[in-house]
Design a protein around this motif. Sequence first.
Motif, PDB file in Angstrom:
ATOM      1  N   LYS A  77       0.822  -1.205   0.000  1.00  0.00           N
ATOM      2  CA  LYS A  77       0.000   0.000   0.000  1.00  0.00           C
ATOM      3  C   LYS A  77       0.858   1.258   0.000  1.00  0.00           C
ATOM      4  N   ARG A  78       0.405   2.266  -0.683  1.00  0.00           N
ATOM      5  CA  ARG A  78       1.193   3.489  -0.847  1.00  0.00           C
ATOM      6  C   ARG A  78       1.396   4.257   0.455  1.00  0.00           C
ATOM      7  N   LYS A  79       0.458   4.209   1.369  1.00  0.00           N
ATOM      8  CA  LYS A  79       0.507   5.074   2.549  1.00  0.00           C
ATOM      9  C   LYS A  79       1.265   4.452   3.713  1.00  0.00           C
ATOM     10  N   PHE A  80       2.009   3.388   3.466  1.00  0.00           N
ATOM     11  CA  PHE A  80       2.762   2.728   4.521  1.00  0.00           C
ATOM     12  C   PHE A  80       4.242   2.691   4.160  1.00  0.00           C
ATOM     13  N   LYS A  81       5.076   2.522   5.174  1.00  0.00           N
ATOM     14  CA  LYS A  81       6.503   2.356   4.936  1.00  0.00           C
ATOM     15  C   LYS A  81       6.813   0.863   4.794  1.00  0.00           C
ATOM     16  N   TRP A  82       7.613   0.524   3.801  1.00  0.00           N
ATOM     17  CA  TRP A  82       7.930  -0.865   3.537  1.00  0.00           C
ATOM     18  C   TRP A  82       9.433  -1.052   3.403  1.00  0.00           C
ATOM     19  N   ALA A  83       9.921  -2.164   3.897  1.00  0.00           N
ATOM     20  CA  ALA A  83      11.274  -2.576   3.562  1.00  0.00           C
ATOM     21  C   ALA A  83      11.285  -3.045   2.112  1.00  0.00           C
ATOM     22  N   PRO A  84      12.440  -3.103   1.464  1.00  0.00           N
ATOM     23  CA  PRO A  84      12.466  -3.532   0.064  1.00  0.00           C
ATOM     24  C   PRO A  84      12.150  -5.011  -0.125  1.00  0.00           C
ATOM     25  N   PHE A  85      12.271  -5.806   0.933  1.00  0.00           N
ATOM     26  CA  PHE A  85      11.926  -7.226   0.836  1.00  0.00           C
ATOM     27  C   PHE A  85      11.531  -7.740   2.213  1.00  0.00           C
ATOM     28  N   ARG A  86      10.881  -8.895   2.213  1.00  0.00           N
ATOM     29  CA  ARG A  86      10.470  -9.545   3.455  1.00  0.00           C
ATOM     30  C   ARG A  86      11.044 -10.962   3.450  1.00  0.00           C
ATOM     31  N   LEU A  87      11.572 -11.369   4.584  1.00  0.00           N
ATOM     32  CA  LEU A  87      12.173 -12.697   4.695  1.00  0.00           C
ATOM     33  C   LEU A  87      11.183 -13.732   5.223  1.00  0.00           C
ATOM     34  N   ASN A  88      11.311 -14.950   4.725  1.00  0.00           N
ATOM     35  CA  ASN A  88      10.720 -16.147   5.313  1.00  0.00           C
ATOM     36  C   ASN A  88       9.195 -16.097   5.385  1.00  0.00           C
ATOM     37  N   THR A  89       8.609 -15.924   4.205  1.00  0.00           N
ATOM     38  CA  THR A  89       7.166 -15.977   4.065  1.00  0.00           C
ATOM     39  C   THR A  89       6.836 -16.719   2.776  1.00  0.00           C
ATOM     40  N   ARG A  90       5.577 -16.761   2.414  1.00  0.00           N
ATOM     41  CA  ARG A  90       5.159 -17.500   1.220  1.00  0.00           C
ATOM     42  C   ARG A  90       5.598 -16.750  -0.037  1.00  0.00           C
ATOM     43  N   ILE A  91       5.898 -17.507  -1.079  1.00  0.00           N
ATOM     44  CA  ILE A  91       6.233 -16.951  -2.383  1.00  0.00           C
ATOM     45  C   ILE A  91       5.294 -17.583  -3.390  1.00  0.00           C
ATOM     46  N   TYR A  92       4.546 -16.752  -4.132  1.00  0.00           N
ATOM     47  CA  TYR A  92       3.703 -17.334  -5.167  1.00  0.00           C
ATOM     48  C   TYR A  92       3.447 -16.377  -6.319  1.00  0.00           C
ATOM     49  N   SER A  93       3.068 -16.972  -7.439  1.00  0.00           N
ATOM     50  CA  SER A  93       2.698 -16.292  -8.693  1.00  0.00           C
ATOM     51  C   SER A  93       3.882 -15.842  -9.525  1.00  0.00           C
ATOM     52  N   CYS A  94       4.921 -15.328  -8.881  1.00  0.00           N
ATOM     53  CA  CYS A  94       6.118 -14.858  -9.594  1.00  0.00           C
ATOM     54  C   CYS A  94       7.310 -15.362  -8.791  1.00  0.00           C
ATOM     55  N   ILE A  95       7.884 -16.524  -9.181  1.00  0.00           N
ATOM     56  CA  ILE A  95       8.710 -17.313  -8.287  1.00  0.00           C
ATOM     57  C   ILE A  95      10.062 -17.632  -8.906  1.00  0.00           C
ATOM     58  N   LEU A  96      11.130 -17.383  -8.153  1.00  0.00           N
ATOM     59  CA  LEU A  96      12.495 -17.721  -8.547  1.00  0.00           C
ATOM     60  C   LEU A  96      12.964 -18.865  -7.646  1.00  0.00           C
ATOM     61  N   ILE A  97      13.272 -20.024  -8.242  1.00  0.00           N
ATOM     62  CA  ILE A  97      13.537 -21.236  -7.477  1.00  0.00           C
ATOM     63  C   ILE A  97      14.968 -21.708  -7.689  1.00  0.00           C
ATOM     64  N   GLN A  98      15.640 -22.035  -6.591  1.00  0.00           N
ATOM     65  CA  GLN A  98      16.965 -22.640  -6.642  1.00  0.00           C
ATOM     66  C   GLN A  98      16.818 -24.087  -7.104  1.00  0.00           C
ATOM     67  N   ASN A  99      17.502 -24.460  -8.184  1.00  0.00           N
ATOM     68  CA  ASN A  99      17.264 -25.770  -8.788  1.00  0.00           C
ATOM     69  C   ASN A  99      17.694 -26.948  -7.930  1.00  0.00           C
ATOM     70  N   ASP A 100      18.716 -26.778  -7.091  1.00  0.00           N
ATOM     71  CA  ASP A 100      19.248 -27.928  -6.378  1.00  0.00           C
ATOM     72  C   ASP A 100      18.630 -28.153  -5.003  1.00  0.00           C
ATOM     73  N   ILE A 101      17.552 -27.453  -4.665  1.00  0.00           N
ATOM     74  CA  ILE A 101      16.883 -27.762  -3.402  1.00  0.00           C
ATOM     75  C   ILE A 101      16.174 -29.112  -3.536  1.00  0.00           C
ATOM     76  N   PRO A 102      16.068 -29.876  -2.451  1.00  0.00           N
ATOM     77  CA  PRO A 102      15.611 -31.267  -2.542  1.00  0.00           C
ATOM     78  C   PRO A 102      14.091 -31.420  -2.530  1.00  0.00           C
ATOM     79  N   TYR A 103      13.400 -30.668  -3.353  1.00  0.00           N
ATOM     80  CA  TYR A 103      11.947 -30.737  -3.382  1.00  0.00           C
ATOM     81  C   TYR A 103      11.476 -30.768  -4.828  1.00  0.00           C
TER      82      TYR A 103
END
Length: 222
Positions: A77-103
């Motif tokens: 939202k425009r009226k709030f202050k945000w860090a440029p990124f957030r750690l350790n939450t869900r990632i969806y719709s636009c996803i960059l995946i490390q290929n060698d993770i065991p999943y």
Amino acid sequence: NLGQGSIPARNWVWEHSISIGAARHWILYDNISQFVRVHQNSYYIASDGALFLAAEDFIDRYSNVAIAGFDYRWFVKRKFKWAPFRLNTRIYSCILIQNDIPYRWRGRYNEDTDLSLRALKDGWCTVLFLAFTAEKQRTMTMKGGNTEELYRLDGQKDGRLLMAQSLQQQHPDVTKIVWKWGRWQHSVDYRPFKNNRLIRKPGVEIPEGVNNYGMKLVKLND
């Protein structure tokens, strides 16, 4: 028509990326209309791939980022202050995946959240960019995709409750089911992963100053 939504296609992309020697791959939903840079509480449409390169270079600094991605623009939202990124939450719709993770992608519903949670439980980090966002049409407002196969299934008008129940069965320790936005939703508690810390790769030096990756603010005519 395998009853698994996009799971088989996603896993094919993963294996294809490995086969060409790539370290990571992107998965992008087809209902994303544009990408937006958020800067000083304003939105700026990105006209090329600079946002992706900046995100990839940032992730390259660290050895333990399993998944990264762009948040939805309307969540920043425009009226709030945000860090440029957030750690350790869900990632969806636009996803960059490390290929060698065991999943691999699994199940039928909420596969993005499931993949994020499996990585976080094993101590990996996820990075959700708020400075770079995706403009996505809201779920079930666009024909195609998984509308009939997942969201309206088994003769039901709305399959959202089954989707929420599926994630709760996979991750009962952090997931509950709530009524939100006029439909059933899963609600995940990400607080257990707050101590997952980024590990900088040996020898990586972060340069001082601002790198705009060639992006310039340009006023366009109608």
